[in-house]
Design a protein around this motif. Sequence first.
Motif, PDB file in Angstrom:
ATOM      1  N   VAL A 597       0.869  -1.182   0.000  1.00 48.20           N
ATOM      2  CA  VAL A 597       0.000   0.000   0.000  1.00 48.20           C
ATOM      3  C   VAL A 597       0.898   1.222   0.000  1.00 48.20           C
ATOM      4  CG1 VAL A 597      -1.634   1.341   1.378  1.00 48.20           C
ATOM      5  CG2 VAL A 597      -1.896  -1.151   1.207  1.00 48.20           C
ATOM      6  N   VAL A 598       0.574   2.211  -0.821  1.00 50.06           N
ATOM      7  CA  VAL A 598       1.343   3.454  -0.844  1.00 50.06           C
ATOM      8  C   VAL A 598       0.434   4.570  -0.331  1.00 50.06           C
ATOM      9  CG1 VAL A 598       2.483   5.152  -2.325  1.00 50.06           C
ATOM     10  CG2 VAL A 598       2.840   2.702  -2.713  1.00 50.06           C
ATOM     11  N   ALA A 599       1.025   5.408   0.536  1.00 53.55           N
ATOM     12  CA  ALA A 599       0.214   6.446   1.172  1.00 53.55           C
ATOM     13  C   ALA A 599       0.979   7.752   1.185  1.00 53.55           C
ATOM     14  CB  ALA A 599      -0.137   6.037   2.597  1.00 53.55           C
ATOM     15  N   ALA A 600       0.244   8.859   1.219  1.00 51.80           N
ATOM     16  CA  ALA A 600       0.885  10.169   1.296  1.00 51.80           C
ATOM     17  C   ALA A 600      -0.157  11.229   1.619  1.00 51.80           C
ATOM     18  CB  ALA A 600       1.529  10.509  -0.040  1.00 51.80           C
ATOM     19  N   THR A 601       0.330  12.328   2.212  1.00 51.13           N
ATOM     20  CA  THR A 601      -0.498  13.520   2.315  1.00 51.13           C
ATOM     21  C   THR A 601      -0.190  14.344   1.072  1.00 51.13           C
ATOM     22  OG1 THR A 601      -0.377  13.469   4.713  1.00 51.13           O
ATOM     23  CG2 THR A 601      -1.051  15.543   3.707  1.00 51.13           C
ATOM     24  N   VAL A 602      -1.208  14.611   0.273  1.00 52.31           N
ATOM     25  CA  VAL A 602      -0.970  15.173  -1.054  1.00 52.31           C
ATOM     26  C   VAL A 602      -1.148  16.680  -1.089  1.00 52.31           C
ATOM     27  CG1 VAL A 602      -1.543  13.036  -2.260  1.00 52.31           C
ATOM     28  CG2 VAL A 602      -3.350  14.699  -1.751  1.00 52.31           C
ATOM     29  N   GLY A 603      -0.609  17.289  -2.134  1.00 53.32           N
ATOM     30  CA  GLY A 603      -0.738  18.729  -2.326  1.00 53.32           C
ATOM     31  C   GLY A 603       0.252  19.477  -1.449  1.00 53.32           C
ATOM     32  N   GLU A 604      -0.065  20.741  -1.190  1.00 54.75           N
ATOM     33  CA  GLU A 604       0.777  21.550  -0.297  1.00 54.75           C
ATOM     34  C   GLU A 604       0.197  21.391   1.093  1.00 54.75           C
ATOM     35  OE1 GLU A 604       3.468  23.304  -1.319  1.00 54.75           O
ATOM     36  OE2 GLU A 604       3.127  22.444  -3.314  1.00 54.75           O
ATOM     37  N   ASP A 605       0.501  20.305   1.739  1.00 52.87           N
ATOM     38  CA  ASP A 605      -0.217  19.976   2.972  1.00 52.87           C
ATOM     39  C   ASP A 605       0.730  19.231   3.908  1.00 52.87           C
ATOM     40  OD1 ASP A 605      -1.987  19.104   4.933  1.00 52.87           O
ATOM     41  OD2 ASP A 605      -3.575  18.633   3.481  1.00 52.87           O
ATOM     42  N   ILE A 658      -6.025  17.265   4.017  1.00 56.01           N
ATOM     43  CA  ILE A 658      -6.635  18.011   5.127  1.00 56.01           C
ATOM     44  C   ILE A 658      -6.974  19.427   4.686  1.00 56.01           C
ATOM     45  CG2 ILE A 658      -6.355  18.749   7.535  1.00 56.01           C
ATOM     46  CD1 ILE A 658      -6.195  15.727   7.234  1.00 56.01           C
ATOM     47  N   VAL A 659      -6.029  20.059   3.966  1.00 55.05           N
ATOM     48  CA  VAL A 659      -6.269  21.430   3.494  1.00 55.05           C
ATOM     49  C   VAL A 659      -7.393  21.401   2.461  1.00 55.05           C
ATOM     50  CG1 VAL A 659      -5.257  23.382   2.252  1.00 55.05           C
ATOM     51  CG2 VAL A 659      -3.894  22.124   3.927  1.00 55.05           C
ATOM     52  N   THR A 660      -8.382  22.288   2.646  1.00 53.50           N
ATOM     53  CA  THR A 660      -9.556  22.254   1.764  1.00 53.50           C
ATOM     54  C   THR A 660      -9.764  23.602   1.083  1.00 53.50           C
ATOM     55  OG1 THR A 660     -10.980  22.875   3.593  1.00 53.50           O
ATOM     56  CG2 THR A 660     -10.732  20.523   3.147  1.00 53.50           C
ATOM     57  N   HIS A 661      -8.807  24.515   1.262  1.00 52.05           N
ATOM     58  CA  HIS A 661      -8.944  25.841   0.689  1.00 52.05           C
ATOM     59  C   HIS A 661      -9.266  25.731  -0.805  1.00 52.05           C
ATOM     60  CE1 HIS A 661      -8.398  30.103   0.486  1.00 52.05           C
ATOM     61  NE2 HIS A 661      -7.579  29.969  -0.544  1.00 52.05           N
ATOM     62  N   ALA A 662     -10.279  26.467  -1.238  1.00 56.61           N
ATOM     63  CA  ALA A 662     -10.695  26.468  -2.642  1.00 56.61           C
ATOM     64  C   ALA A 662     -10.980  25.037  -3.147  1.00 56.61           C
ATOM     65  CB  ALA A 662      -9.653  27.145  -3.522  1.00 56.61           C
ATOM     66  N   ARG A 663     -11.417  24.181  -2.241  1.00 57.76           N
ATOM     67  CA  ARG A 663     -11.801  22.802  -2.574  1.00 57.76           C
ATOM     68  C   ARG A 663     -10.651  22.014  -3.218  1.00 57.76           C
ATOM     69  NH1 ARG A 663     -16.860  21.547  -1.770  1.00 57.76           N
ATOM     70  NH2 ARG A 663     -18.309  23.220  -1.285  1.00 57.76           N
ATOM     71  N   VAL A 664      -9.434  22.343  -2.774  1.00 56.32           N
ATOM     72  CA  VAL A 664      -8.277  21.687  -3.353  1.00 56.32           C
ATOM     73  C   VAL A 664      -8.300  20.185  -3.047  1.00 56.32           C
ATOM     74  CG1 VAL A 664      -6.776  22.184  -1.381  1.00 56.32           C
ATOM     75  CG2 VAL A 664      -5.776  21.901  -3.646  1.00 56.32           C
ATOM     76  N   HIS A 665      -8.940  19.784  -1.942  1.00 59.51           N
ATOM     77  CA  HIS A 665      -9.002  18.347  -1.590  1.00 59.51           C
ATOM     78  C   HIS A 665      -9.784  17.567  -2.649  1.00 59.51           C
ATOM     79  CE1 HIS A 665     -12.696  20.011  -0.061  1.00 59.51           C
ATOM     80  NE2 HIS A 665     -13.095  18.922   0.548  1.00 59.51           N
ATOM     81  N   GLU A 666     -10.822  18.193  -3.180  1.00 54.79           N
ATOM     82  CA  GLU A 666     -11.591  17.513  -4.232  1.00 54.79           C
ATOM     83  C   GLU A 666     -10.762  17.393  -5.516  1.00 54.79           C
ATOM     84  OE1 GLU A 666     -15.758  19.465  -2.655  1.00 54.79           O
ATOM     85  OE2 GLU A 666     -15.418  19.297  -4.821  1.00 54.79           O
ATOM     86  N   ALA A 667     -10.017  18.458  -5.789  1.00 54.89           N
ATOM     87  CA  ALA A 667      -9.184  18.450  -6.995  1.00 54.89           C
ATOM     88  C   ALA A 667      -8.151  17.327  -6.938  1.00 54.89           C
ATOM     89  CB  ALA A 667      -8.490  19.806  -7.151  1.00 54.89           C
TER      90      ALA A 667
END
Lengths: 746, 117
Positions: A597-605, A658-667
């Motif tokens: 399993v590969v895991a990560a916190t993605v984006g600028e987070d 975790i960061v959801t600014h401007a719905r970046v989590h959905e992106a």
Amino acid sequence: MKLAPDQKLDLREVLDNLQQYRPRRTGWAWRTRVPHHQVGPFVLEDTAEELRRSVPLPAAHAVGNIDPQCDCVITTEIASGRFEDDLRRMRMAAWHGADHIMVIRTTGQSHIDGLIEGTPEGVGGIPITRKQLRATRKALDAIEDEVGRPINFHSYVSGVAGPEIAVLFAEEGVNGAHQDPQYNVLYRGINMHRSFVDAAEAKRIIADAGILQLDGAHNANATAKEAWKVTPELFVQHAINTAYSRAVGMPPELIALSTVPPTAPPAPKLRLDLPYAVALREVFRGYRFRAQQNTRYVEADTVEATVTHVLDTVLSRLTSADIQSTITPDEGRNVPWHYNNVAGVNTARQTLMGLDGVMQLLELKQTGPLREQVRELKERAVLFLEEMVERGGYYAAVAAGQFVDSGFFPARAGDGIVRDPAAGDGAGTVVLRASDYGAPVCSHFGDNVYAGGVGKPCDAYGGCTLCDPSKIQYVDELDPEDSVERRLQGPLAERAAGVVRPEVERHGDGVVCVTVFVPASPRVAEAAALAMARRMGLQAPEVISRRLMHPAEGSVFEIKGVLDVAVRLHELALPAPEEPLGDTEIEAWVRPRRLAVVAATVGEDEHSVGLHEILDVKHGGIEKYGFDCQDLGTSVPVERVLDVAVQRGACAVLISTIVTHARVHEAHMRRLHALAVERGVRDRLVLVAGGTQVTDELARACGMEAGFGRGTTGRAVASFLVRALRRRDETAAGDHPTPTPTGGGR
Amino acid sequence: MRCVERPDDFASRRATLRALSDEELHARFWALVERLVQPLIAEARTHTTPSIERSVLLRMGFSSSEAAALVRRMQERNLLGQGAGRLVLELARRTGLSVRAAGAALVEGRYWEEIGR
């Protein structure tokens, strides 16, 4: 009667056969202290036994969901006007640690010369009647079985029918009572001779029944203009009631002083209130203390009220409290709502647990201003008593307006409460006992031809109701139109039909509260906020709190209104909750397959805690089942996560966002899915997203197989992965489409 | 009555108390309280009220409405000073009725000429 945690309280069962109900215990119950109590990872010093069932404090999830209980009894006051609704609130409060339920009486009951019967509706409280007491005590019996701790039921023995109410309480197993004749005199306009003569009889009855008595001195704090200046007098009020109770024969362990820290910030609260609290506990050593929270300065802001109440509770720990009473944070703006009783209880519970053992580390200074102020308060109290004696006694002092004057005694502002000893409700009704006066009953105070002989005064006729409860005359209802049966018809029909409405106080009252910030000047903003509430569909919207943020930039409002919405439960689409697989089953499936399993916190987070909880074996994460996990860390591009997953031949990818600014989590979720499809690896991978703002529905809409939110455990994720991988294996030969985004999210 | 107005003269008034130890001050406090409570408790010992008398009848097995009716009539006849419970119990003894039956008879208006003196 037995309660099941997943079943609502059956009011029909409560009301059934009350004529036969007898309380199963009498008298007050304290908590059982457990010193050096190991609870989860902590050793606690000021705790009692835990509950069998409860709702722990929110932060308890981080420490194994422990719910330690402080050593003092916690009070909540309930006053909706309908006892049938109050019972449900009592149950909720008990699950949060309340074990002293104080039921406020309806407006005006103090002035009713006699008992009320049946279950008429009250205003700001309930009419205390035998039927209502029985129903409540019966429900509390079941609630205390459910939570596993005795619950004290409490109401008021004041007004012009004190002795009768006291008999009622003794007969019906009430555990605590307010009894203080000074309350009648000062605040109820009841004749002072009548109040004191009645009080002696009432006190005798409640003492013999083991009922804990609270006095009424705290009311001076609640009524005085400058509450901290009546403190010398409060020693006197406590002392008059205490000494009077002792003279009647009440033991000290049944006498509790009801005391309130008198100030609230911006006053220098602890500096003013601590010397008073210390002095009181020194002068009244040997008696019990019921520490009440401040109501005098509670306004509409529930956060402000809560902070004041936390400070009140800190003061209890710095001194002592046998009972920590709570005030609902909304008391300054409406009749308390269900969940605000719970909020008040939790304020005390959280504060007291936070202060556990603190007095092992601290002590109050025995030199300097604290001792000087303690001494000064005691001297001022003695001077107050000397002036009462000079005036000719208690009645003369009240007649001269010595009480509840806003001057810090011996200063006098001339604004005290003045009562005429010959006037007031019940004046002229006190009768001299003849030389052959007799009362052939137990728990009677004063001259009595039947007392002092051999045997009990009631032996002549086979025993009074206190000795033989079968003689109690139970009256069910006097007015069927104004009764619980009539009131319950609508609510029970709705409940049977599976209909729910919003509620804050009474069954299906429809009241909701919304918070609206409006970026405009206060007057304009308030009008706009009300218009918005109306547009939301709220009927009779009313601003219950307004807080200025800035004169031009805006204000925030809380608005209550009625939302006339009835939801039919059977029409709700509720996906059946899937029980996670057991640990053994998961491990047996995972370990032999060596699944990566590969895991990560993605984006600028940079948030890493949530993912650790899910992966790390130390936190009960999925590693423990044999998953070969690679955590790529934080702020990882989605592309890199997918690269590594492909290189390693992983079966699943877990991303945390975790960061959801401007719905970046959905992106991020959409991008992960799209990229996997683009590279032709989507069928090989189970894609899972997690985060505080992630829901399963949202994640699926963004192309994931699943989404996990706050409070997720490793087991839940592992269980999901096993099920998903099994499904994939089972259908591997068949023609199976990959999941596609279903829309819905933006 | 006009209430007294007075500046805070604590500094001069406390002179008499300064020499007392804390324990002595507490003793003085409680002695004064006892002095104030004594006449109140003496009045309670030797007096009664309609509520006390109704509470006695409740304990003897009467309902709230029966107790209210009995005490109201005794009050009208200036009999409360003898004790409502005693009046009912003595009537029961004289008539051979049970306590409840004697009270019920009084509620119905019978035997009033026989009770009291």
